[in-house]
Design a protein around this motif. Structure first.
Motif, mmCIF file in Angstrom:
data_model
loop_
_atom_site.group_PDB
_atom_site.id
_atom_site.type_symbol
_atom_site.label_atom_id
_atom_site.label_comp_id
_atom_site.label_asym_id
_atom_site.label_seq_id
_atom_site.Cartn_x
_atom_site.Cartn_y
_atom_site.Cartn_z
ATOM 1 N N ILE A 30 0.838 -1.209 0.000
ATOM 2 C CA ILE A 30 0.000 0.000 0.000
ATOM 3 C C ILE A 30 0.870 1.256 0.000
ATOM 4 C CG2 ILE A 30 -1.721 1.289 1.312
ATOM 5 C CD1 ILE A 30 -2.804 -1.366 2.328
ATOM 6 N N LEU A 31 1.918 1.259 0.818
ATOM 7 C CA LEU A 31 2.816 2.418 0.856
ATOM 8 C C LEU A 31 3.532 2.610 -0.479
ATOM 9 C CD1 LEU A 31 4.395 2.057 4.421
ATOM 10 C CD2 LEU A 31 2.676 3.714 3.666
ATOM 11 N N LEU A 32 3.915 1.518 -1.130
ATOM 12 C CA LEU A 32 4.570 1.627 -2.426
ATOM 13 C C LEU A 32 3.633 2.238 -3.467
ATOM 14 C CD1 LEU A 32 7.021 0.973 -4.242
ATOM 15 C CD2 LEU A 32 5.982 -1.273 -4.660
ATOM 16 N N ILE A 33 2.383 1.803 -3.470
ATOM 17 C CA ILE A 33 1.415 2.382 -4.414
ATOM 18 C C ILE A 33 1.198 3.859 -4.117
ATOM 19 C CG2 ILE A 33 -0.988 2.285 -5.177
ATOM 20 C CD1 ILE A 33 -0.951 -0.715 -4.654
ATOM 21 N N TRP A 34 1.120 4.218 -2.855
ATOM 22 C CA TRP A 34 0.904 5.622 -2.490
ATOM 23 C C TRP A 34 2.102 6.493 -2.843
ATOM 24 C CZ3 TRP A 34 3.398 8.410 1.553
ATOM 25 C CH2 TRP A 34 2.879 9.685 1.776
ATOM 26 N N ALA A 35 3.326 5.953 -2.697
ATOM 27 C CA ALA A 35 4.532 6.746 -2.930
ATOM 28 C C ALA A 35 4.901 6.833 -4.402
ATOM 29 C CB ALA A 35 5.703 6.165 -2.134
ATOM 30 N N ARG A 36 4.783 5.723 -5.145
ATOM 31 C CA ARG A 36 5.274 5.698 -6.519
ATOM 32 C C ARG A 36 4.181 5.908 -7.556
ATOM 33 N NH1 ARG A 36 10.055 7.028 -6.296
ATOM 34 N NH2 ARG A 36 10.061 6.501 -8.520
ATOM 35 N N TYR A 43 -6.359 1.380 -6.414
ATOM 36 C CA TYR A 43 -6.076 -0.054 -6.485
ATOM 37 C C TYR A 43 -5.541 -0.609 -5.158
ATOM 38 C CZ TYR A 43 -6.699 -0.121 -11.548
ATOM 39 O OH TYR A 43 -7.219 -0.052 -12.816
ATOM 40 N N ALA A 44 -5.208 0.267 -4.227
ATOM 41 C CA ALA A 44 -4.696 -0.194 -2.936
ATOM 42 C C ALA A 44 -5.754 -0.925 -2.122
ATOM 43 C CB ALA A 44 -4.155 0.981 -2.136
ATOM 44 N N VAL A 45 -6.995 -0.919 -2.577
ATOM 45 C CA VAL A 45 -8.047 -1.623 -1.851
ATOM 46 C C VAL A 45 -7.785 -3.134 -1.846
ATOM 47 C CG1 VAL A 45 -9.537 -1.878 -3.883
ATOM 48 C CG2 VAL A 45 -10.544 -1.813 -1.607
ATOM 49 N N VAL A 46 -7.085 -3.647 -2.860
ATOM 50 C CA VAL A 46 -6.803 -5.085 -2.910
ATOM 51 C C VAL A 46 -5.842 -5.504 -1.794
ATOM 52 C CG1 VAL A 46 -5.901 -6.974 -4.307
ATOM 53 C CG2 VAL A 46 -7.302 -5.196 -5.376
ATOM 54 N N PRO A 47 -4.647 -4.906 -1.672
ATOM 55 C CA PRO A 47 -3.794 -5.283 -0.528
ATOM 56 C C PRO A 47 -4.401 -4.910 0.811
ATOM 57 C CG PRO A 47 -2.844 -3.429 -1.706
ATOM 58 C CD PRO A 47 -3.957 -3.945 -2.545
ATOM 59 N N ILE A 470 7.127 -10.195 -4.364
ATOM 60 C CA ILE A 470 7.406 -10.173 -5.803
ATOM 61 C C ILE A 470 6.767 -8.956 -6.455
ATOM 62 C CG2 ILE A 470 7.012 -11.407 -7.964
ATOM 63 C CD1 ILE A 470 7.209 -14.009 -6.415
ATOM 64 N N VAL A 471 5.559 -8.636 -6.053
ATOM 65 C CA VAL A 471 4.852 -7.484 -6.626
ATOM 66 C C VAL A 471 5.552 -6.181 -6.264
ATOM 67 C CG1 VAL A 471 2.737 -6.139 -6.353
ATOM 68 C CG2 VAL A 471 2.597 -8.556 -6.877
ATOM 69 N N MET A 472 6.073 -6.087 -5.047
ATOM 70 C CA MET A 472 6.806 -4.872 -4.680
ATOM 71 C C MET A 472 8.046 -4.699 -5.552
ATOM 72 S SD MET A 472 6.615 -4.346 -0.557
ATOM 73 C CE MET A 472 7.278 -5.964 -0.138
ATOM 74 N N ALA A 473 8.754 -5.785 -5.813
ATOM 75 C CA ALA A 473 9.926 -5.688 -6.687
ATOM 76 C C ALA A 473 9.527 -5.262 -8.098
ATOM 77 C CB ALA A 473 10.652 -7.032 -6.718
ATOM 78 N N ILE A 474 8.437 -5.844 -8.621
ATOM 79 C CA ILE A 474 7.972 -5.476 -9.969
ATOM 80 C C ILE A 474 7.527 -4.017 -10.009
ATOM 81 C CG2 ILE A 474 6.192 -5.917 -11.694
ATOM 82 C CD1 ILE A 474 6.303 -8.855 -10.913
ATOM 83 N N GLY A 475 6.758 -3.595 -9.014
ATOM 84 C CA GLY A 475 6.286 -2.216 -8.983
ATOM 85 C C GLY A 475 7.423 -1.213 -8.857
ATOM 86 N N TYR A 476 8.403 -1.538 -8.028
ATOM 87 C CA TYR A 476 9.548 -0.625 -7.868
ATOM 88 C C TYR A 476 10.332 -0.521 -9.170
ATOM 89 C CZ TYR A 476 13.710 1.512 -5.855
ATOM 90 O OH TYR A 476 14.750 2.361 -5.582
ATOM 91 N N SER A 492 1.828 4.934 -17.501
ATOM 92 C CA SER A 492 1.116 5.736 -16.505
ATOM 93 C C SER A 492 1.077 4.997 -15.174
ATOM 94 C CB SER A 492 -0.312 6.022 -16.990
ATOM 95 O OG SER A 492 -1.034 4.798 -17.128
ATOM 96 N N ASP A 493 0.682 5.734 -14.135
ATOM 97 C CA ASP A 493 0.558 5.101 -12.820
ATOM 98 C C ASP A 493 -0.457 3.965 -12.847
ATOM 99 O OD1 ASP A 493 2.388 6.896 -11.954
ATOM 100 O OD2 ASP A 493 0.982 8.148 -10.820
ATOM 101 N N LYS A 494 -1.523 4.182 -13.571
ATOM 102 C CA LYS A 494 -2.554 3.148 -13.653
ATOM 103 C C LYS A 494 -2.021 1.894 -14.326
ATOM 104 C CE LYS A 494 -7.267 2.381 -15.314
ATOM 105 N NZ LYS A 494 -8.413 2.969 -16.067
ATOM 106 N N ALA A 495 -1.224 2.047 -15.388
ATOM 107 C CA ALA A 495 -0.660 0.890 -16.073
ATOM 108 C C ALA A 495 0.317 0.139 -15.170
ATOM 109 C CB ALA A 495 0.039 1.337 -17.360
ATOM 110 N N VAL A 496 1.094 0.862 -14.380
ATOM 111 C CA VAL A 496 2.042 0.208 -13.466
ATOM 112 C C VAL A 496 1.302 -0.609 -12.417
ATOM 113 C CG1 VAL A 496 3.802 0.628 -11.707
ATOM 114 C CG2 VAL A 496 3.843 1.916 -13.842
ATOM 115 N N VAL A 497 0.265 -0.021 -11.833
ATOM 116 C CA VAL A 497 -0.483 -0.732 -10.788
ATOM 117 C C VAL A 497 -1.245 -1.918 -11.373
ATOM 118 C CG1 VAL A 497 -2.266 -0.498 -9.022
ATOM 119 C CG2 VAL A 497 -0.650 1.345 -9.390
ATOM 120 N N GLU A 498 -1.740 -1.766 -12.595
ATOM 121 C CA GLU A 498 -2.411 -2.892 -13.230
ATOM 122 C C GLU A 498 -1.438 -4.049 -13.480
ATOM 123 O OE1 GLU A 498 -4.232 -1.371 -16.709
ATOM 124 O OE2 GLU A 498 -5.985 -0.550 -15.668
#
Length: 556
Positions: A30-36, A43-47, A470-476, A492-498
């Motif tokens: 959640i923090l990674l999605i909020w920061a990056r 989309y943070a509702v899932v974690p 694994i998802v944190m590594a991919i997102g970063y 875009s941010d949306k594409a990264v989170v997707e």
């Protein structure tokens, strides 16, 4: 035994270590999605949902479960915070031990690798469908939303069916072991009865009273290899009532030491090296049971509509094929429809069952707090006159809740994933097996044990924590490398989170497939204990005692 017990013990400890790790990984996502990717924070509702589930489960562990309350009332001991975790370790070690004895490890390992390859291909196809559906939805097409729903449901069904094939094989192995143990216990009972009859005949020939001749000489003619392993039952022709009562009292008398025992103390006390050999044929008959009465853990018989016979894989299968191969072939052919139903509806039924149980617990608390605890005594608060509109509305919602609860319970009884063991053993249809298992669970008193079981959640913690990392590594990585080399466009941010969302689903599915044999094995142990409780009395006595005490107190 030996190194195998140590490895199983370490495996159970590693699985338990993922519970707090999972609760820490999801907030980091959640923090990674909020920061990056702040513009796609929705989309943070899932974690967040996974994090709340883990916190709720950890909170429940610190409370006293229903099974523990029964044990504390009967044994006079209190439940400690590590009770469920310790018993989960014991069940994990037992399940892995029984699987290693009932299924040849090399064959089972090859099947797991093959199924994982099939699951990897299925996950790849699912990923392509999800990416296409998300692209259509991003373009503003209303069809994109339908594509997403179809992709999620279809992919979940396909991957769930592949995973349930592994669960089918594991459940069949557990059921095979229980079947052998039940047959051995019946043969030992017959041998014990023949020994008692021969001793009685010798006493009558010598002119001694059959009831006390041998006892007067201080000779105990009870068989040393009694299936219960308890001494003190004096042989004789008149020991049917007193002997059974003594044996039953001894069976359910629990030593105080077992409650404080470590999980390693729950290992098998018998050397059952002669497991079910899946590479050689068995010359024995293939009929198992041969009766329409199955004994519950509380000593009660449950009448089933259909004669129960062993028709599953293994040495008892037609053609005498290998256990692992026969179960795999039957899962892919004869029982594939039941496996597919379990893959689609088994998880949903389990979710509905837990929701109903939690709803019942909340309703119980509210009823006691506001009906008895919150209401004043005497004539105060007593209603005079007609029922007001508030009471009418309350009655309407109660009826609605009762109807929804009844529908959910009916769905759970006919689609529970506990039926997979009976599907593997008796080639029953999925709904028929679920109904028979529901009858067994109700009559044997095993339902509180199932409610307090944490196997599914522990497997989910393993999958969620690893997938989250694994998802944190991919997102970063994607947040720092947004340029697409082929087109030169920025993500875009949306594409990264997707991309993170799709990666999480894929990783979680593959990991849950790996954990499915363990989860299905423990569920099969509960079902087999409800049907053949005495099968554990010799091999795993501490687990047998604990399950027997809880089941005896809750049997119908």
């Amino acid at each position: 035994g030996g190194d195998g017990d140590s490895a199983r013990q370490k495996a159970s400890q590693v699985i338990l270590a993922f519970a707090p790790l999972s609760a820490m990984v999801h907030p980091l996502v959640i923090l990674l999605i909020w920061a990056r990717t702040p513009s796609a924070f929705g989309y943070a509702v899932v974690p967040l949902a996974f994090f709340l589930r883990d916190i709720w489960a950890l909170r429940q562990w610190r409370g006293m479960p229903a099974a523990a309350r029964v044990t504390s009332v009967q044994g006079g001991s209190s439940w400690h915070d590590q009770g469920r975790q310790t018993f989960f370790q014991a069940l994990t070690c037992m399940a892995l031990d029984v699987l290693s004895r009932s299924l040849r490890r090399q064959s089972f390992y090859r099947i797991i690798c093959s199924i994982l390859i099939v699951q990897l291909v299925t996950v790849w196809a699912w990923q392509k469908c999800l990416v296409y559906a998300l692209a259509e939805f991003s373009n503003g097409s209303i069809k994109g939303l339908w594509f997403i729903c179809i992709a999620l449901i279809g992919g979940k069904w396909a991957t769930g069916t592949v995973a349930r094939i592994l669960g089918y094989v594991a459940s069949g192995g557990i059921t095979s072991w229980f079947a052998q143990q039940s047959i051995l216990m019946e043969e030992m009972e017959v041998m014990k009865g023949e020994d008692n009859q021969s001793s009685s005949s010798l006493s009558n020939n010598k002119g001694e009273p059959s009831g006390g001749g041998t006892a007067a000489k201080g000779v105990d003619t009870a068989s040393d290899d009694s299936p219960f392993g308890y001494a003190g039952v004096v042989a004789g022709s008149n020991n049917d009532i007193a002997g059974r009562a003594t044996t039953r009292a001894a069976m359910f008398s629990m030593p105080e030491a077992y409650r404080e025992a470590d999980a390693s103390a729950y290992q098998s006390v018998l050397d059952l090296d002669e497991g079910i050999d899946d590479d050689f044929e068995d010359e024995g008959g293939g009929e198992y049971g041969g009766t329409n009465i199955v004994g519950g853990a509380g000593g009660r018989g449950v009448s089933l509509e259909q004669k129960t016979q062993w028709t599953g894989g293994g040495s008892g299968a037609a053609g005498g094929g290998s256990t692992v191969k026969a179960f795999l072939i039957s899962a892919a052919t004869v029982s594939f429809g039941s496996v597919a139903q379990c893959g689609l509806l088994g998880g949903l039924a389990q979710f509905a069952w837990r929701t109903v149980r939690n709803f019942d617990a909340v309703a119980f608390i509210i009823t006691h707090r506001f009906s008895s605890g919150g209401r004043l005594g005497g004539f105060r608060g007593m209603q005079i006159g007609r029922t007001n509109r508030m009471d009418t509305t309350t009655s309407f919602f109660r009826k609605m809740a009762s109807a929804i609860s009844s529908t959910a319970r009916s769905f759970v009884r006919s689609h529970s994933d506990l039926a997979l063991s009976h599907v593997a053993a008796y080639y029953k249809s999925y709904q028929r097996a679920a109904g028979d298992v529901a009858v067994l669970i109700d009559a044997s008193g095993v339902e509180p044990i199932l409610h307090d079981d944490i196997t599914t959640h522990m497997c989910a913690c393993v999958c969620g924590s690893i997938s989250g990392m694994i998802v944190m590594a991919i997102g970063y990585f994607l947040s720092h490398n947004r340029v697409i080399a082929s087109t030169g466009q920025n993500l875009s941010d949306k594409a990264v989170v997707e991309c993170m969302f799709v990666s999480f689903i894929m990783c979680y599915t593959l990991l849950f497939t790996v954990m499915e044999p363990l989860r299905a094995s423990i569920k099969a142990i509960y079902v087999c204990f409800a049907q053949h409780p005495q099968s554990l009395s010799q091999a795993f006595p501490l687990i047998f005692h604990r399950l027997s005490r809880i089941a005896e107190a809750n049997a119908v």
